[in-house]
Design an enzyme around this catalytic site. Structure first.
Site, PDB file in Angstrom:
ATOM      1  CB  VAL A  53       4.640  47.468 -28.131  1.00  0.00           C
ATOM      2  CG1 VAL A  53       3.357  47.060 -27.392  1.00  0.00           C
ATOM      3  CG2 VAL A  53       5.135  48.814 -27.621  1.00  0.00           C
ATOM      4  CE  LYS A  54       6.606  38.137 -27.025  1.00  0.00           C
ATOM      5  NZ  LYS A  54       7.510  37.390 -26.109  1.00  0.00           N
ATOM      6  CG  LEU A  55       0.786  44.562 -29.560  1.00  0.00           C
ATOM      7  CD1 LEU A  55       0.486  45.259 -30.876  1.00  0.00           C
ATOM      8  CD2 LEU A  55       0.056  45.242 -28.408  1.00  0.00           C
TER       9      LEU A  55
END
Length: 218
Positions: free
Chosen positions: A86-88
């Site tokens: 998951v890219k935040l």
């Protein structure tokens, strides 16, 4: 150093995978739009297609900018496939979401990092990867490679397990210099990987070998 490719183009991803050196893929909304992939369902399906094309991690970016939205979207992305990371974004709610996912054993990539302080916060929150954008710093006459070096020193000082994913890599010298500094990962276009193959002496040497063989084996 791991090699990731920064694209949503399946053909380029498959070409890098076939080369035998690809360790993962990074994507973002801009790269998806570049390939004409729009709509939530189409984007999710494309992430699955990428996962099925490679063996390594695939960073999938949330669109929300608030904590609740990031958690909801991130959990949906993580449930898609075991390879999804998951890219935040590196904002306050992004750091909070990073800590939330870390506590749940969901891997994260904190992106749009432009300072050592931001990288330190991401590591403290348990990020799996941190993505400093060296090319974009170079674009504004700031030494992007120096940032990678600073982050490497800080992480080594305290034994952080967060991996430095050097992003916005533009060319082969970026790749070589990242490897010298000790970046854990680089991500860039296919050309930054295939460009490492090229050297005029390799080409001329091979041509000479083939010419010599042809003379003696006609």
């Amino acid at each position: 150093m791991k090699f990731f490719i920064d694209t949503a183009n399946l053909e380029q991803i498959k070409e890098a995978q076939a080369l035998g050196v690809l360790d993962g893929v990074t994507t973002n909304p801009s790269l998806m739009a570049k390939e004409g992939i729009t709509g939530a369902e189409n984007i999710l399906q494309h992430y699955l297609d990428i996962c099925n094309a490679v063996d390594g991690d695939v960073s999938a970016e949330v669109i929300a900018t608030d904590f609740e939205g990031m958690v909801q979207q991130g959990e949906e992305l993580a449930a898609l496939h075991p390879q999804i990371v998951v890219k935040l974004p590196m904002i306050a709610d992004g750091v909070k979401a990073c800590k939330y996912f870390s506590d749940k054993g969901i891997r994260t990539n904190v992106t749009l990092v432009f300072s050592a302080g931001q990288a330190l916060l991401a590591a403290k929150a348990g990020a799996t990867y941190v993505s400093p954008f060296l090319g974009r710093l170079d674009d504004i006459s700031t030494d992007g490679l120096h940032l990678i070096s600073e982050i490497r020193q800080i992480y080594d000082n305290y034994g952080f397990e967060t991996q430095i994913l050097s992003a916005s890599v533009r060319n082969t010298m970026h790749v070589i210099n990242c490897a010298k500094i000790g970046s854990d990962v680089m991500t860039g276009p296919l050309s930054s990987i295939t460009g490492l193959l090229k050297h005029p002496l390799t080409d001329s040497g091979l041509a000479q070998f083939l010419a010599d063989y042809s003379k003696g084996n006609q």
